[in-house]
Design a protein around this motif. Structure first.
Motif, PDB file in Angstrom:
ATOM      1  N   LYS A  67      38.364 115.817   8.923  1.00 43.43           N
ATOM      2  CA  LYS A  67      37.034 116.429   8.915  1.00 43.43           C
ATOM      3  C   LYS A  67      35.927 115.400   9.159  1.00 43.43           C
ATOM      4  CE  LYS A  67      38.592 118.176   5.062  1.00 43.43           C
ATOM      5  NZ  LYS A  67      38.851 118.926   3.823  1.00 43.43           N
ATOM      6  N   PRO A  68      35.969 114.712  10.287  1.00 41.34           N
ATOM      7  CA  PRO A  68      35.016 113.622  10.515  1.00 41.34           C
ATOM      8  C   PRO A  68      33.552 114.042  10.454  1.00 41.34           C
ATOM      9  CG  PRO A  68      36.201 114.168  12.526  1.00 41.34           C
ATOM     10  CD  PRO A  68      36.888 114.878  11.430  1.00 41.34           C
ATOM     11  N   TYR A  69      33.266 115.270  10.907  1.00 41.28           N
ATOM     12  CA  TYR A  69      31.861 115.661  10.935  1.00 41.28           C
ATOM     13  C   TYR A  69      31.284 115.949   9.558  1.00 41.28           C
ATOM     14  CZ  TYR A  69      31.951 115.538  15.985  1.00 41.28           C
ATOM     15  OH  TYR A  69      32.049 115.104  17.289  1.00 41.28           O
ATOM     16  N   LEU A  70      32.117 115.807   8.512  1.00 41.34           N
ATOM     17  CA  LEU A  70      31.582 115.933   7.161  1.00 41.34           C
ATOM     18  C   LEU A  70      31.268 114.562   6.575  1.00 41.34           C
ATOM     19  CD1 LEU A  70      33.790 118.760   5.620  1.00 41.34           C
ATOM     20  CD2 LEU A  70      31.512 118.901   6.593  1.00 41.34           C
ATOM     21  N   ALA A  71      31.426 113.524   7.374  1.00 36.92           N
ATOM     22  CA  ALA A  71      31.178 112.165   6.870  1.00 36.92           C
ATOM     23  C   ALA A  71      29.694 111.971   6.599  1.00 36.92           C
ATOM     24  CB  ALA A  71      31.652 111.149   7.902  1.00 36.92           C
ATOM     25  N   ARG A  72      29.414 110.929   5.832  1.00 32.12           N
ATOM     26  CA  ARG A  72      28.003 110.681   5.507  1.00 32.12           C
ATOM     27  C   ARG A  72      27.482 109.402   6.130  1.00 32.12           C
ATOM     28  NH1 ARG A  72      27.030 110.743  -0.454  1.00 32.12           N
ATOM     29  NH2 ARG A  72      29.095 109.795  -0.520  1.00 32.12           N
ATOM     30  N   SER A  73      28.299 108.761   6.913  1.00 32.37           N
ATOM     31  CA  SER A  73      27.821 107.572   7.609  1.00 32.37           C
ATOM     32  C   SER A  73      28.744 107.342   8.788  1.00 32.37           C
ATOM     33  CB  SER A  73      27.851 106.348   6.696  1.00 32.37           C
ATOM     34  OG  SER A  73      29.203 106.043   6.374  1.00 32.37           O
ATOM     35  N   VAL A  74      28.295 106.503   9.703  1.00 28.52           N
ATOM     36  CA  VAL A  74      29.128 106.215  10.863  1.00 28.52           C
ATOM     37  C   VAL A  74      30.386 105.475  10.426  1.00 28.52           C
ATOM     38  CG1 VAL A  74      29.240 104.986  13.055  1.00 28.52           C
ATOM     39  CG2 VAL A  74      27.157 106.173  12.403  1.00 28.52           C
ATOM     40  N   ARG A  75      30.238 104.612   9.419  1.00 24.80           N
ATOM     41  CA  ARG A  75      31.410 103.918   8.880  1.00 24.80           C
ATOM     42  C   ARG A  75      32.461 104.904   8.417  1.00 24.80           C
ATOM     43  NH1 ARG A  75      29.871 100.116   4.159  1.00 24.80           N
ATOM     44  NH2 ARG A  75      31.956  99.250   4.238  1.00 24.80           N
ATOM     45  N   GLU A  76      31.978 105.882   7.631  1.00 25.71           N
ATOM     46  CA  GLU A  76      32.912 106.862   7.095  1.00 25.71           C
ATOM     47  C   GLU A  76      33.481 107.716   8.238  1.00 25.71           C
ATOM     48  OE1 GLU A  76      31.222 109.356   4.076  1.00 25.71           O
ATOM     49  OE2 GLU A  76      33.075 110.512   3.902  1.00 25.71           O
ATOM     50  N   PHE A  77      32.603 108.028   9.195  1.00 24.11           N
ATOM     51  CA  PHE A  77      33.043 108.828  10.329  1.00 24.11           C
ATOM     52  C   PHE A  77      34.263 108.191  10.966  1.00 24.11           C
ATOM     53  CE2 PHE A  77      32.316 112.025  13.519  1.00 24.11           C
ATOM     54  CZ  PHE A  77      32.788 111.477  14.692  1.00 24.11           C
ATOM     55  N   TYR A  78      34.217 106.903  11.200  1.00 27.49           N
ATOM     56  CA  TYR A  78      35.335 106.273  11.889  1.00 27.49           C
ATOM     57  C   TYR A  78      36.502 105.943  10.981  1.00 27.49           C
ATOM     58  CZ  TYR A  78      33.316 106.632  16.398  1.00 27.49           C
ATOM     59  OH  TYR A  78      32.836 107.157  17.571  1.00 27.49           O
ATOM     60  N   ARG A  79      36.385 106.354   9.719  1.00 28.87           N
ATOM     61  CA  ARG A  79      37.587 106.332   8.895  1.00 28.87           C
ATOM     62  C   ARG A  79      38.230 107.711   8.892  1.00 28.87           C
ATOM     63  NH1 ARG A  79      34.877 102.499   5.269  1.00 28.87           N
ATOM     64  NH2 ARG A  79      33.959 104.248   4.145  1.00 28.87           N
ATOM     65  N   ARG A  80      37.486 108.671   9.506  1.00 26.27           N
ATOM     66  CA  ARG A  80      38.024 110.037   9.559  1.00 26.27           C
ATOM     67  C   ARG A  80      38.323 110.473  10.987  1.00 26.27           C
ATOM     68  NH1 ARG A  80      35.645 113.947   5.644  1.00 26.27           N
ATOM     69  NH2 ARG A  80      35.025 112.826   3.759  1.00 26.27           N
ATOM     70  N   TRP A  81      37.910 109.684  11.972  1.00 25.65           N
ATOM     71  CA  TRP A  81      38.105 110.040  13.379  1.00 25.65           C
ATOM     72  C   TRP A  81      39.122 109.074  13.980  1.00 25.65           C
ATOM     73  CZ3 TRP A  81      35.548 113.539  16.834  1.00 25.65           C
ATOM     74  CH2 TRP A  81      35.853 113.318  18.191  1.00 25.65           C
ATOM     75  N   HIS A  82      40.170 109.628  14.584  1.00 25.66           N
ATOM     76  CA  HIS A  82      41.210 108.810  15.211  1.00 25.66           C
ATOM     77  C   HIS A  82      41.654 107.752  14.204  1.00 25.66           C
ATOM     78  CE1 HIS A  82      42.669 107.047  19.324  1.00 25.66           C
ATOM     79  NE2 HIS A  82      43.644 107.327  18.501  1.00 25.66           N
ATOM     80  N   ILE A  83      42.053 108.263  13.035  1.00 19.73           N
ATOM     81  CA  ILE A  83      42.367 107.405  11.894  1.00 19.73           C
ATOM     82  C   ILE A  83      43.384 106.325  12.244  1.00 19.73           C
ATOM     83  CG2 ILE A  83      43.306 107.388   9.551  1.00 19.73           C
ATOM     84  CD1 ILE A  83      42.281 110.242   9.271  1.00 19.73           C
ATOM     85  N   THR A  84      44.426 106.707  12.987  1.00 18.93           N
ATOM     86  CA  THR A  84      45.484 105.734  13.259  1.00 18.93           C
ATOM     87  C   THR A  84      44.982 104.567  14.095  1.00 18.93           C
ATOM     88  OG1 THR A  84      46.248 107.021  15.159  1.00 18.93           O
ATOM     89  CG2 THR A  84      47.335 107.400  13.035  1.00 18.93           C
ATOM     90  N   MET A  85      43.988 104.820  14.952  1.00 18.37           N
ATOM     91  CA  MET A  85      43.468 103.707  15.743  1.00 18.37           C
ATOM     92  C   MET A  85      42.642 102.780  14.863  1.00 18.37           C
ATOM     93  SD  MET A  85      41.195 103.444  19.130  1.00 18.37           S
ATOM     94  CE  MET A  85      42.611 102.890  20.003  1.00 18.37           C
ATOM     95  N   GLY A  86      41.834 103.398  13.988  1.00 21.86           N
ATOM     96  CA  GLY A  86      41.033 102.585  13.086  1.00 21.86           C
ATOM     97  C   GLY A  86      41.920 101.708  12.215  1.00 21.86           C
ATOM     98  N   THR A  87      43.005 102.310  11.734  1.00 24.55           N
ATOM     99  CA  THR A  87      43.939 101.543  10.907  1.00 24.55           C
ATOM    100  C   THR A  87      44.505 100.376  11.687  1.00 24.55           C
ATOM    101  OG1 THR A  87      44.537 103.659   9.916  1.00 24.55           O
ATOM    102  CG2 THR A  87      45.927 101.772   9.389  1.00 24.55           C
ATOM    103  N   TRP A  88      44.872 100.645  12.920  1.00 32.40           N
ATOM    104  CA  TRP A  88      45.452  99.598  13.754  1.00 32.40           C
ATOM    105  C   TRP A  88      44.472  98.453  13.943  1.00 32.40           C
ATOM    106  CZ3 TRP A  88      45.002  96.625  18.026  1.00 32.40           C
ATOM    107  CH2 TRP A  88      46.183  96.092  18.576  1.00 32.40           C
TER     108      TRP A  88
END
Lengths: 355, 457
Positions: free
Chosen positions: B259-280
């Motif tokens: 649910k990336p669009y429920l994030a409250r910051s861009v940082r949080e957004f990219y922990r919810r969007w394409h999570i596996t890439m962020g992890t990598w």
């Protein structure tokens, strides 16, 4: 393998898959789509049979004999005429020794109608052949020799015109033609029956023509029965690139043109080449590519007879050095940007049929 | 082959899973490998070769880099050091090699092999994990080939670490309940893609068609929102299909969206969007560079590196770098602002901020030509010269797409997934999902195909 919860019924255990299959059957049956499976399966069975040597590889059989209506064009004034017509008259069992008896004298371009009438009246020939306006004689005889000397009637020329030229012109087609309508700066000249996604298969039948005063639209076929046009421009083809073969596309196009000719016998039909797409769009690797478009353009080009049906290569106006749609002119690679549609209009104005 | 195509849905899916179901357990990997081969072989031959070569070479390198048991003291000394240096060199060369292949295709080739970016990253992660002793190398070529090339995730991920799949490659449980679970998830993903993403995507193609400089500011924002929703449902849909297919073959693949669009910051957004890439990126780049443990300045720099690389991963044209830098600057700013205690408590303002900046950021992503991008951004803010603008364009847009935009917003809140979970395997949800599947098939037949946006990466 698959292990199940104890005591669960088959229906409950496989519930989702069963639902999928159930609705699948309804979907396939209701839409008459079982051929999606039956065709590949029968094809595979056939291949298997061939591999096993149980069936001969069938070459494409001869087309069913179609009674061919063969049009030959008489080459007037060069001496061949009499010979050609002689052969034709043989079919009608004409006895040439009696030609001298006819008041209309020997058969000549200028007196064909009268000559045939008289000959028929005097019982010299069985039938008066149909003479088309442009001097063709239609016959059932299939003899290739007869087209040796085609007669070219005075052909229409291409020239430059003003926008008022389009007052009796009709534009039919898909979303590109919609773009021409909306951004072509035609200033109200020209009628447009066009819609996004339109294909040759639906060109005549889809209800896209608005009727003033009523909510529902009518089809192009119906509209063509009501108003007569002098020029009818067609551009379709981009949407059906992945539907059927080029052959089938050409056939449908031909049938469409024939129907339009029936409804509008005095109109000149101008087949606009299917506009190319940009290099980038073409390289995407899906069914939309310029090679395919080129193939289809070459096919529909053959439908032109340069008497009533013409082919206009509008790509000349908007392509780059390699023949793709100029990337500068387009945003999505397929449609002309609003500010560049007038380039197309300009081409139509400078390559207009004048007769 | 595309997940959202008739050939996959009506031919490959039933035939493969029938075949997979009747295969005995010890041959299931072989069956999956065969199926993945058929799946991938539908594309260009040379691209298939790239994958095969990548599998073979990296398998070999992995075996060579294998640390074996933890080296004990007796293995140190000259002999140990020479071996380590050789290993280090091999590792470097292998990493460079894989990256070189990726760069070659990204920069010079006309078309990029399907899934290259995704499996290259997975292979790099694998090599690093093996080299640094985190995990043993895969001994079976078949299992390694499956790790990289299994059809559920070969095209566009999720980017899965070898460690996550290792045990499952060896043995996994496949029950009919799990298969149907996976199938249901697949259908939901298909619906997201076909009924939402493709339909909303038309909005953006219309914007493109009109011309970026020819839109009113309202239409420009509608375009940005439309694109934001389209990209989400497209990729989220794909990911759900991939995870669903994984489940059907017995694999638990990691989640890619939350649910990336429920994030409250861009940082949080990219922990919810394409999570596996962020992890990598976090594991193999950010932490390697020191993460946030080397002071504020270094952290900012590390973040910049990560975001530049992320931009490059998506594309080499300037707009992708601008995209990365734009997001990076927002993240850096957020890090500072979040120090103010009150900010953490806010609920509404951060979200409004997010729905303002993220659509803008997607425009950097969507529009490749920098001139066009500039023109469009200016149109969004009512500046610059509009060319041939029709000022009622946003009304036409709303009429055509309004309902779908609203549906998109509702679905982006995650309410669908929640209902999906609650009603899992209930009669009603099975019924609805089954019908949904065929509606999607029907739509796909009618429309022709709309390839996934992320397929080109």
């Amino acid at each position: 393998m698959m292990r199940a919860k104890k005591g669960e019924s088959f229906l409950k255990r496989y519930q989702f898959i069963l639902f999928l299959l159930l609705y699948g059957c309804i979907f396939m049956t209701a839409g008459n789509r079982w051929n999606l499976y039956s065709e590949p399966i029968s094809h595979l069975i056939l291949q298997a049979k061939i591999l096993l040597g149980k069936e001969e590889v069938q070459a494409a059989g001869p087309e069913e004999e179609q009674p061919e209506k063969y049009v030959f064009r008489a080459a007037f004034g060069d001496g061949k005429t009499a010979e050609m017509l002689g052969l034709y008259l043989d079919e009608l069992e004409y006895d040439e020794t009696v030609e001298a008896d006819l008041e209309n004298g020997p058969l000549e371009p200028g007196n064909m109608d009268a000559w045939f009438e008289e000959a028929f009246a005097k019982g010299l020939i069985d039938d008066v052949p149909e003479l088309a306006e442009t001097g063709y004689v239609e016959t059932d005889v299939d003899d290739p020799f007869w087209v040796d000397e085609p007669w070219e009637p005075a052909a229409p020329t291409w020239g430059s015109v003003e926008e008022t030229y389009f007052d009796d012109a009709l534009f039919l087609g898909d979303s590109r033609v919609v773009g021409l309508r909306d951004y072509g700066k035609m200033n109200g000249h020209g009628t447009f029956y066009a819609e996004e996604g339109l294909s040759i298969y639906k060109l005549l039948s889809k209800k896209i023509v608005p009727v003033p005063g009523q909510r529902s639209k009518i089809s192009v076929e119906e509209a063509l029965g009501q108003t007569q046009y002098a020029k009818i421009y067609i551009m379709v083809g981009i949407n059906e690139l992945d539907v059927g073969t080029t052959e089938r596309f050409k056939e449908a196009y031909q049938k469409t043109i024939e129907r339009i000719r029936e409804l509008q016998p005095n109109a000149k039909i101008i087949i606009q080449s299917i506009m190319m797409v940009s290099k980038r769009r073409s390289a995407k690797g899906d069914f939309v590519n310029n090679a395919k478009i080129q193939e289809r353009n070459e096919a529909i080009k053959e439908l032109a007879d340069d008497v009533n049906v013409f082919y206009l290569n509008v790509n000349e106006a908007v392509m780059d050095e390699d023949g793709s749609l100029n990337a500068k002119y387009t945003g999505d690679g397929i449609h002309l940007k609003a500010q560049y549609v007038p380039v197309w209009t300009e081409y139509l104005k400078t390559h207009a049929l004048i007769w | 082959m595309e997940f959202g195509s008739i050939e996959f849905l009506l031919y490959f899916l039933p035939v493969f899973f029938l075949f997979y179901a009747i295969t005995p357990k010890r041959l299931k990997n072989v069956a999956l490998l065969a199926g993945s081969y058929v799946f991938y072989a539908q594309g260009t031959l040379s691209h298939g070769l790239v994958l095969v070569i990548s599998i073979l070479v990296n398998y070999g390198v992995g075996r060579l880099l294998d640390q074996g048991e933890k080296p004990d003291a007796s293995q140190q000394g000259d002999f140990g050091e020479k071996r380590d240096k050789k290993r280090e060199l091999l590792f470097m060369v292998a990493v460079m090699g894989n990256l070189a292949v990726l760069c070659h295709f990204k920069i010079w080739a006309e078309a990029i092999p399907l899934g290259l970016s995704f499996y290259t990253f997975q292979v790099l992660g694998y090599l690093a994990d093996v080299h640094y002793g985190e995990v043993r190398a895969e001994r079976s070529l078949a299992r390694f080939a499956l790790y990289l090339g299994m059809f559920p995730k070969v095209c566009s991920g999720p980017i899965t670490s070898y460690a996550e799949l290792k045990d499952q490659l060896e043995s996994r449980e496949i029950t009919i309940a799990k298969v149907q679970d996976g199938l249901r998830l697949f259908v939901l993903g298909l619906a997201f893609k076909t009924l939402l993403a493709d339909r909303i995507g038309i909005l953006w193609t219309e914007v493109e068609k009109t011309g970026y400089a020819s839109v009113s500011w309202r239409y420009a924002w509608l375009g940005a929102f439309g694109y934001s929703l389209m990209l989400y449902f497209d990729f989220q849909g794909y990911s759900m299909m991939a995870i669903g297919l994984g489940k059907m073959t017995g694999f638990d693949l990691p989640e890619n969206f939350n649910k990336p669009y429920l994030a409250r910051s861009v940082r949080e957004f990219y922990r919810r969007w394409h999570i596996t890439m962020g992890t990598w990126f976090r594991k193999y780049v950010y932490f390697h560079l020191g993460g946030n443990r080397k002071g504020e300045g270094r952290t900012v720099l590390n973040l910049l590196v990560v975001w530049l690389l992320t931009g490059f991963w998506h594309g080499i044209s300037p707009n992708f770098f601008m995209w990365g830098v734009f997001l990076w600057s927002l993240i850096v700013a957020e890090r500072l602002i979040e120090r103010i205690p009150i900010v953490k408590q806010l609920m509404l303002w951060p979200r409004l901020y997010l729905w303002f900046v993220i659509p803008i950021s997607w425009m950097f992503f969507a529009i490749t030509d920098v001139q066009d991008l500039q023109a469009y951004l200016m149109r969004m803010f009512g500046m610059g010269h509009g060319i041939n603008v029709y000022y009622g364009d946003w009304l036409v847009c709303l009429k055509r797409h309004g309902a779908y935009l609203i549906a998109g917003v509702i679905c982006a809140t995650g309410v669908v997934e929640t209902i999906f979970e609650k009603l899992r395997n209930k009669f009603l949800s099975n019924l609805i999902l089954a019908i949904l599947f065929w509606i999607c098939v029907w739509k796909i037949m009618a429309a022709g195909s709309n390839p996934f946006a992320y397929v080109s990466f």
